[in-house]
Scaffold this motif. Structure first.
Motif, PDB file in Angstrom:
ATOM      1  N   PRO A  17       8.884 132.292 -48.002  1.00  0.00           N
ATOM      2  CA  PRO A  17       8.807 131.320 -46.826  1.00  0.00           C
ATOM      3  C   PRO A  17       7.740 130.920 -46.653  1.00  0.00           C
ATOM      4  O   PRO A  17       6.579 131.816 -46.391  1.00  0.00           O
ATOM      5  CB  PRO A  17       9.613 132.233 -45.510  1.00  0.00           C
ATOM      6  CG  PRO A  17      10.031 133.564 -46.252  1.00  0.00           C
ATOM      7  CD  PRO A  17       9.156 133.863 -47.572  1.00  0.00           C
ATOM      8  N   ARG A  18       7.512 129.640 -46.208  1.00  0.00           N
ATOM      9  CA  ARG A  18       6.052 129.393 -45.974  1.00  0.00           C
ATOM     10  C   ARG A  18       6.183 128.981 -44.202  1.00  0.00           C
ATOM     11  O   ARG A  18       6.781 128.485 -43.625  1.00  0.00           O
ATOM     12  CB  ARG A  18       5.875 127.961 -46.248  1.00  0.00           C
ATOM     13  CG  ARG A  18       5.773 127.974 -47.677  1.00  0.00           C
ATOM     14  CD  ARG A  18       4.582 128.559 -48.369  1.00  0.00           C
ATOM     15  NE  ARG A  18       3.352 127.787 -48.123  1.00  0.00           N
ATOM     16  CZ  ARG A  18       2.053 128.465 -48.080  1.00  0.00           C
ATOM     17  NH1 ARG A  18       2.042 129.743 -48.525  1.00  0.00           N
ATOM     18  NH2 ARG A  18       1.109 127.687 -47.817  1.00  0.00           N
ATOM     19  N   PHE A  19       5.259 129.718 -43.666  1.00  0.00           N
ATOM     20  CA  PHE A  19       5.137 129.819 -42.184  1.00  0.00           C
ATOM     21  C   PHE A  19       4.180 128.649 -41.603  1.00  0.00           C
ATOM     22  O   PHE A  19       4.196 128.357 -40.377  1.00  0.00           O
ATOM     23  CB  PHE A  19       4.437 131.419 -41.911  1.00  0.00           C
ATOM     24  CG  PHE A  19       5.534 132.409 -42.050  1.00  0.00           C
ATOM     25  CD1 PHE A  19       6.679 132.456 -41.185  1.00  0.00           C
ATOM     26  CD2 PHE A  19       5.540 133.316 -43.274  1.00  0.00           C
ATOM     27  CE1 PHE A  19       7.691 133.500 -41.329  1.00  0.00           C
ATOM     28  CE2 PHE A  19       6.350 133.859 -43.589  1.00  0.00           C
ATOM     29  CZ  PHE A  19       7.689 134.089 -42.715  1.00  0.00           C
ATOM     30  N   GLY A  20       3.138 128.253 -42.081  1.00  0.00           N
ATOM     31  CA  GLY A  20       2.183 127.440 -41.820  1.00  0.00           C
ATOM     32  C   GLY A  20       1.219 128.209 -40.910  1.00  0.00           C
ATOM     33  O   GLY A  20       1.461 129.380 -40.605  1.00  0.00           O
ATOM     34  N   LYS A  21       0.214 127.412 -40.430  1.00  0.00           N
ATOM     35  CA  LYS A  21      -0.818 128.193 -39.558  1.00  0.00           C
ATOM     36  C   LYS A  21      -0.278 128.250 -38.036  1.00  0.00           C
ATOM     37  O   LYS A  21      -0.797 129.125 -37.435  1.00  0.00           O
ATOM     38  CB  LYS A  21      -1.973 127.389 -39.630  1.00  0.00           C
ATOM     39  CG  LYS A  21      -3.321 128.045 -39.075  1.00  0.00           C
ATOM     40  CD  LYS A  21      -4.460 127.357 -39.031  1.00  0.00           C
ATOM     41  CE  LYS A  21      -5.829 128.028 -38.404  1.00  0.00           C
ATOM     42  NZ  LYS A  21      -7.004 127.400 -38.572  1.00  0.00           N
ATOM     43  N   HIS A  22       0.446 127.273 -37.568  1.00  0.00           N
ATOM     44  CA  HIS A  22       0.665 127.370 -36.379  1.00  0.00           C
ATOM     45  C   HIS A  22       2.099 127.266 -35.988  1.00  0.00           C
ATOM     46  O   HIS A  22       3.027 126.859 -36.768  1.00  0.00           O
ATOM     47  CB  HIS A  22       0.303 125.958 -35.594  1.00  0.00           C
ATOM     48  CG  HIS A  22      -1.176 125.760 -35.924  1.00  0.00           C
ATOM     49  ND1 HIS A  22      -2.314 126.613 -35.379  1.00  0.00           N
ATOM     50  CD2 HIS A  22      -2.028 124.656 -36.461  1.00  0.00           C
ATOM     51  CE1 HIS A  22      -3.396 126.288 -35.678  1.00  0.00           C
ATOM     52  NE2 HIS A  22      -3.264 125.081 -36.508  1.00  0.00           N
ATOM     53  N   LEU A  23       2.532 127.794 -34.809  1.00  0.00           N
ATOM     54  CA  LEU A  23       4.167 127.795 -34.674  1.00  0.00           C
ATOM     55  C   LEU A  23       4.170 126.721 -33.308  1.00  0.00           C
ATOM     56  O   LEU A  23       3.851 127.337 -32.125  1.00  0.00           O
ATOM     57  CB  LEU A  23       4.582 129.074 -34.242  1.00  0.00           C
ATOM     58  CG  LEU A  23       6.127 129.281 -33.992  1.00  0.00           C
ATOM     59  CD1 LEU A  23       7.080 128.269 -34.940  1.00  0.00           C
ATOM     60  CD2 LEU A  23       6.658 130.247 -33.261  1.00  0.00           C
ATOM     61  N   LEU A  24       4.496 125.548 -33.594  1.00  0.00           N
ATOM     62  CA  LEU A  24       4.583 124.581 -32.607  1.00  0.00           C
ATOM     63  C   LEU A  24       5.967 123.991 -32.246  1.00  0.00           C
ATOM     64  O   LEU A  24       6.329 123.751 -30.979  1.00  0.00           O
ATOM     65  CB  LEU A  24       3.815 123.419 -32.903  1.00  0.00           C
ATOM     66  CG  LEU A  24       2.270 123.649 -33.299  1.00  0.00           C
ATOM     67  CD1 LEU A  24       1.625 122.509 -33.867  1.00  0.00           C
ATOM     68  CD2 LEU A  24       1.421 124.200 -32.169  1.00  0.00           C
ATOM     69  N   SER A  30      11.771 126.127 -42.031  1.00  0.00           N
ATOM     70  CA  SER A  30      12.762 125.637 -42.892  1.00  0.00           C
ATOM     71  C   SER A  30      13.949 126.914 -42.368  1.00  0.00           C
ATOM     72  O   SER A  30      13.387 127.914 -42.026  1.00  0.00           O
ATOM     73  CB  SER A  30      12.723 125.990 -44.478  1.00  0.00           C
ATOM     74  OG  SER A  30      12.133 127.310 -44.549  1.00  0.00           O
ATOM     75  N   ALA A  31      15.086 126.823 -42.974  1.00  0.00           N
ATOM     76  CA  ALA A  31      16.122 127.733 -42.511  1.00  0.00           C
ATOM     77  C   ALA A  31      15.648 129.219 -43.036  1.00  0.00           C
ATOM     78  O   ALA A  31      15.724 129.986 -42.520  1.00  0.00           O
ATOM     79  CB  ALA A  31      17.532 127.482 -43.091  1.00  0.00           C
TER      80      ALA A  31
END
Lengths: 330, 191
Positions: A17-24, A30-31
């Motif tokens: 899973p790709r989380f990315g740097k931020h949680l905006l 993705s699911a």
């Protein structure tokens, strides 16, 4: 504003899973990524039951809770989550900050980051404030609620609570009832639930439902909008009354609390129409006798307190994924 | 060198060869069960803690083998060491965390840590750190099915199923059936 890097075939490990740097926003996840966060939260839930409620995962990391709106439960939840992961936590609230002295949001955040922070958790009354910070800072940014936009960790903890209570999310009928217009909880919930395949029914007086809300739905789930609570409750597996946020409504959107309770309050008689084993959730704080009756709030069907417990585990999972590394994941 | 690094060298390997059959593994577990019991004073004070994921089914198999000798099954706990890894802060994508479940007090107990493969010793080091958060055992012992060498820390196993000479880049894998039985172990040579 880019809806996060889409990993379409770019990496061979598509299962990662790709989380990315931020949680905006939950829209960026993705699911699979949401499911991975919930799985991690499952692992973290046990830590709260230990004698020593602490693990060294974020030792040496600094997490800043930057809150421009009053909040007790979300801030303490984030604070406890960070402390249980051994991070150092700094709490900054608007009343005690330089904002009252005229400093801009960006300057405040840059000043804090100059102290070498790793993660900034922000709550702000303006939608998009976390996005602005993410574009400005090198730290990871976590949205802890921005205006009427989103509250992704609340959405995640609601998904987590549903999954633990019902064992799944796909195919469940979820009723969200209340002031949808002013609710970031409803938006994050709607996005997360439909991504994981739930059937969401939004119910409210017409003044409290923004037009086009159903466009936030992202398959495989779906959303319907209605004004009749009793019709929507038929066969419902999960009922989520929202807090009537009178402080956010400028002009009144409804004649009065009593009328609201009569038409849209969740009580035991109404619950009879729901599916067997249905649960009632609430993001808190609850207005007893308004959106939820005593006999429901204190019943076995209520998950209100376990949502709080789950909130810490979910925020630990979020901090764990959005604090470590040098932010190279973006 | 992190385990992650060695895994990324996967290109151009020769076919995996079997280094341990299912029968070998069953015999080794039976022998290890005897050794465990002989080393202490029976199973009375013994608890097993399997390190997830490979140590989980192995701890159950070892407990079964002990039960066949002593007719008591020692309690089994499960430990996820992810949060205690020494390379956590250096990774870009964090590994998923699994539940730790140790439903008994380990203080004063003889704790037998169980894992499938012993390599650098870093996993065991993390497991020892994790155990201190749960109590103060009388003894901590280590049982592994395969010891492949190349330790990076002063750690050794007390009970070993089989010692296998390997190169650092090799890949050793213990395979389990759906019911947790050991199907065998394979070694893939480094390219």
């Amino acid at each position: 504003m880019s809806p996060s890097a889409t990993p379409t075939g770019s990496t061979p490990e598509t299962t990662t899973p790709r989380f990315g740097k931020h949680l905006l926003s939950l829209r960026d996840l993705s699911a699979d990524t949401i499911t991975a966060l919930l799985n991690t939260a499952d692992g973290f839930l046990e830590i709260g039951t230990r004698t020593v409620k602490k693990v060294p995962a974020l030792r040496g990391k600094t997490v800043v809770n930057l809150f421009f709106e009053p909040s007790t439960r979300t801030r303490t939840s984030f604070e406890l989550a960070a402390k249980r992961l051994s991070a150092d936590v700094l709490n900054i609230t608007v009343a005690a900050s330089s904002v009252v002295k005229g400093e801009t949001l960006t300057d405040t955040a840059r000043t804090i980051e100059a102290m070498n922070t790793d993660t900034v958790v922000i709550r702000h009354a303006a939608a998009g404030a976390p996005q602005l910070l993410a574009e400005t800072l090198n730290s990871h940014v976590i949205n802890a609620g921005d205006g009427a936009h989103e509250h992704p960790t609340q959405g995640l903890l609601d998904l987590f609570t549903i999954r633990r209570a019902k064992g799944r999310i796909e195919g469940l009928n979820v009723v969200i009832v209340g002031d949808i217009t002013h609710s970031r909880v409803a938006r994050s919930g709607l996005i997360g639930l439909t991504k994981l395949g739930a059937h969401v029914r939004l119910v409210a007086p017409p003044t409290m439902i923004p037009s086009g809300i159903e466009k936030l739905s992202e398959g495989p789930g779906d959303v319907t909008v209605g004004y009749d609570l009793d019709a929507a409750l038929k066969g419902a597996d999960v009922i989520m009354p929202l807090r009537l946020q009178l402080e956010r409504q400028g002009a009144p959107l409804f004649p009065g609390k009593r009328e609201y309770a009569t038409l849209y309050g969740i009580n035991r008689e109404r619950m009879a129409a729901a599916a067997e084993g249905a649960i009632v959730m609430h993001p808190g704080p609850i207005n007893r006798g308004v959106e939820i009756a005593h006999d429901v709030a204190d019943s076995d069907q209520s998950t209100i307190l376990s949502q709080v417990t789950h909130g810490v585990a979910v925020r630990m999972a979020v901090l764990y994924h959005y604090s470590a590394g040098q932010g190279a994941a973006a | 060198m992190t385990p992650q690094h060695t895994r990324s060298e996967a290109g151009g390997r020769s076919a995996a060869r079997e280094i341990l059959s299912a029968d070998d593994a069953a015999r080794a577990l039976k022998r290890m069960a005897h050794e465990v019991l002989e080393s202490g004073k029976g199973a009375g004070n013994l608890v097993l803690v399997g390190i997830r994921r490979g140590g989980e089914p192995l701890a159950h198999r070892l407990a079964d083998a002990i039960q066949q000798i002593e007719s008591v099954q020692p309690p089994i706990g499960l430990l996820d060491i992810t949060l205690y890894r020494d390379d956590l802060g250096q990774r870009a994508d964090q590994p998923e965390v699994r539940e730790t479940r140790i439903p008994f007090d380990i203080t004063g107990k003889d704790v037998l840590l169980v894992d499938d493969v012993l390599f650098t010793g870093r996993t065991i080091s993390a497991a020892l750190n994790a155990l201190t958060d749960f109590g103060r055992p009388a003894h901590v012992l280590l049982a592994v099915l395969v010891d492949r060498g190349h330790r990076e820390l002063p750690i050794r196993a007390d009970f070993v199923g089989k010692n296998i000479p390997t190169s650092p880049g090799d890949r050793v894998e213990v395979r389990f059936g759906d019911d947790g039985t050991v199907l065998g172990a394979t070694l893939e040579d480094a390219a």
